[in-house]
Design an enzyme around this catalytic site. Structure first.
Site, PDB file in Angstrom:
ATOM      1  N   CYS A  51     -15.485  -6.729  14.450  1.00 21.16           N
ATOM      2  CA  CYS A  51     -14.322  -7.000  13.648  1.00 21.16           C
ATOM      3  C   CYS A  51     -14.350  -7.296  12.152  1.00 21.16           C
ATOM      4  CB  CYS A  51     -13.337  -8.193  14.344  1.00 21.16           C
ATOM      5  SG  CYS A  51     -13.155  -7.857  15.963  1.00 21.16           S
ATOM      6  N   HIS A  88      -8.031  -8.899   9.711  1.00 15.82           N
ATOM      7  CA  HIS A  88      -8.224  -8.202  10.967  1.00 15.82           C
ATOM      8  C   HIS A  88      -7.130  -8.549  11.944  1.00 15.82           C
ATOM      9  CE1 HIS A  88     -10.216  -7.115  14.756  1.00 15.82           C
ATOM     10  NE2 HIS A  88     -10.202  -8.548  15.023  1.00 15.82           N
ATOM     11  N   ASN A 145      -6.108  -4.868  19.643  1.00 15.31           N
ATOM     12  CA  ASN A 145      -7.078  -5.318  18.637  1.00 15.31           C
ATOM     13  C   ASN A 145      -8.057  -3.932  18.768  1.00 15.31           C
ATOM     14  OD1 ASN A 145      -9.517  -5.994  17.835  1.00 15.31           O
ATOM     15  ND2 ASN A 145      -9.374  -8.156  18.269  1.00 15.31           N
TER      16      ASN A 145
END
Lengths: 342, 76
Positions: free
Chosen positions: A114, A263, A293
Site C-alpha cells: 500500500c 491510500h 482496497n
C-alpha cells in the site's frame, strides 16, 4: 528537467464481488454493515488465469490509446507488485515484451504494497532527474484475491484487484512538480500483514490445514493474514507522523495542500485519520466504494478520479500518503500540471 | 471516563443496552468481535488520546479485563 505525472490510467478485472454476495456467504455479515464500516460496496476480482501482468498491460495500453505517449518513447518500466507472475523472470520484463516497448527500455519489479505508489514515484523521479530516463511508466498491479482464502471474510471484504499505469516524464520547470519525499519502514510489523508461505523461507504447504480464528475467519498458512487491529494501530501512529515530516520537509502549512489523497484502505480508517489529523472533509478524497482496497493502485485510481471530477486541477497540489504491509510508509506532494493528459 | 460511560461505550460497540454490561460479562457472548476492537481503539484514540497494546486488548475475555487495561482512565 523535473519529473511530472503526465497521465494516469487504471484497469479492473471483470469479476465482481458485491456486499450482497458476501452477506449471502457469511452469516451475520450484512451488506449494510459491510458498507457502513468499510465504505465498500463491491470489489473487482481477477479470473483464475488473470495475473497482475495482465491487468498492468491493460492499464498501460490505455495510456497509449489515450495518446499520453507512444510505446517507442517509454525508456523505463517500473512494476510494483506483490503478486508477480513468477519468481523469475521479472514480471516487468514480460510486460516490456507484451507491450512492445523498445528493447533499450529498462524494466524492474519492486515488492511493496500500500505504500508502493509513493516509492514508485520516488524511483521514477530519481531516474528522470538524474538523466537516466525521459519517460517512465510506473505500473501498480495486484491480484491479492489470489492470496486470500475464500472463507476469510476479514480480508475478502476489503481487498479488490486492479492495476494502474502512471506516465512520469521529464518536463522543463523551474520548480519541483513532485516531492519532497519522506519514507518510513518498520519490519517489526511484518507478521501482521503477511502471506507466510510461497517464498523460499517457507515453501507453499501442500494440503495445509485450515485454521479458524476467533472471528470465524478461515485460512491456511498459504493465505493472506491480516491482524486488522495491529494494522489500524500502526496507521494511527505512523500516518500523522509521516505527514508532519512531509510538511516540515516541504515547508508547507495546511492551506498549501488542495487535496489529500491517502491510500484508500477503508473508509473507517480514512475517516478516523482525517478527524485525528484535523483535515477538512472537502479536501479529503475518498473513492473506493466500487473497487475496495486495491493496495498500491488506490492512490493513482483516486488521483485520476479526482482529476476527472475537477477536484484536482492544474496548478493545484495533492498530498499523497501510502502506508501498510511491511510495515512501510511514505508521502509526497504532487503538483498537478497538465489537464489534457490525465 | 466514569464506569457508566465506559459501559455505555462498550454497549455501543456491540449493539446492546448499557444495562446488559456487567464487569464479568463475557465479551464474546456480548458480540465483541474484530470490528468492535477497531471501534474501541478508534474511540480511545480519538476521544481520550489513549493507546493500548492491541495484543492485550485482543487477550481480554471479560468487560472487567478491558477496564483493567484502562487502569486510572476509568473512575468508579
Amino acid at each position: 528537467m523535473k519529473a511530472a505525472v503526465g497521465a494516469i490510467e487504471y484497469h479492473f478485472p471483470e469479476g465482481l464481488l458485491t456486499n450482497q454476495q458476501l452477506s449471502d456467504e457469511f452469516e451475520a455479515w450484512s451488506a449494510e454493515k459491510i458498507a457502513g464500516k468499510t465504505g465498500i460496496a463491491s470489489r473487482r476480482i481477477s479470473a483464475a488465469d488473470e495475473c497482475a501482468s495482465d491487468l498492468g498491460v491493460a492499464a498501460v495500453e490505455k495510456l497509449f490509446a489515450g495518446g499520453a505517449c507512444r510505446r517507442d518513447e517509454v525508456d523505463y518500466l517500473i512494476l510494483c507488485t506483490q503478486s508477480p507472475d513468477y519468481f523469475l523472470p521479472t514480471t516487468a520484463c514480460l510486460m516490456q515484451h507484451r507491450l512492445g516497448l523498445p528493447t533499450t527500455c529498462g524494466a524492474i519489479d519492486f515488492n511493496l504494497g500500500c505504500s508502493g505508489y509513493i516509492y514508485g514515484l520516488g524511483l521514477a523521479k530519481g531516474l528522470i532527474e538524474t538523466g537516466q530516463a525521459k519517460r517512465v511508466v510506473l505500473v501498480t498491479a495486484e491480484t491479492y484475491s489470489k492470496h486470500i482464502h475464500r472463507a476469510d471474510k476479514s480480508v475478502r471484504t476489503l481487498f479488490g484487484d486492479a492495476a494502474a499505469a502512471t506516465l512520469v516524464e521529464g518536463v522543463e520547470s523551474s520548480r519541483d512538480l513532485m516531492g519532497p519525499f519522506v519514507y518510513g519502514t518498520d519490519g517489526a510489523g511484518a507478521e501482521n500483514l503477511i502471506v507466510p508461505t510461497g517464498g523460499l523461507r517457507r515453501r507453499t504447504v501442500v494440503d495445509a490445514p485450515e485454521d479458524t480464528d476467533e472471528s470465524g475467519n478461515v485460512r491456511t498458512v498459504n493465505h493472506l493474514f491480516m491482524n486488522g487491529a495491529e494494522i489500524f494501530t500502526f496507521t494511527l501512529q505512523s500516518v500523522p507522523q509521516c505527514f508532519a515530516r512531509l510538511q516540515e520537509a516541504a515547508g508547507i502549512g495546511p492551506d498549501d495542500v488542495d487535496l489529500y489523497v491517502f491510500h484508500q484502505a477503508n473508509e473507517f480508517m480514512l475517516a478516523h485519520l482525517r478527524k485525528k489529523m484535523k483535515l477538512p472533509e472537502e479536501k479529503f478524497y475518498i473513492s473506493l466504494a466500487d473497487c475496495g482496497n486495491t493496495v498500491s493502485s488506490t492512490i493513482p485510481i483516486a488521483l485520476r478520479r479526482a482529476v476527472d471530477e475537477g477536484r484536482l486541477r492544474p496548478g493545484q497540489t495533492a498530498a499523497l500518503v501510502g502506508f501498510g504491509v511491511g510495515y512501510s510508509w511514505g508521502a509526497t506532494l504532487l503538483r498537478w500540471t497538465d489537464p489534457t493528459r490525465a | 471516563m466514569t464506569r457508566p460511560e465506559f459501559y455505555a461505550m462498550i454497549a455501543g460497540f456491540v449493539d446492546c443496552k448499557p444495562s446488559a454490561i456487567q464487569a464479568d460479562s463475557n465479551l464474546e457472548a456480548l458480540g465483541w468481535d474484530s470490528m468492535a476492537v477497531l471501534d474501541f481503539i478508534a474511540k480511545l484514540d480519538e476521544q481520550y488520546d489513549i493507546r493500548l497494546s492491541t495484543e492485550k486488548i485482543q487477550a481480554c475475555v471479560t468487560v472487567a479485563d478491558l477496564e483493567a487495561l484502562l487502569g486510572a482512565h476509568v473512575t468508579a
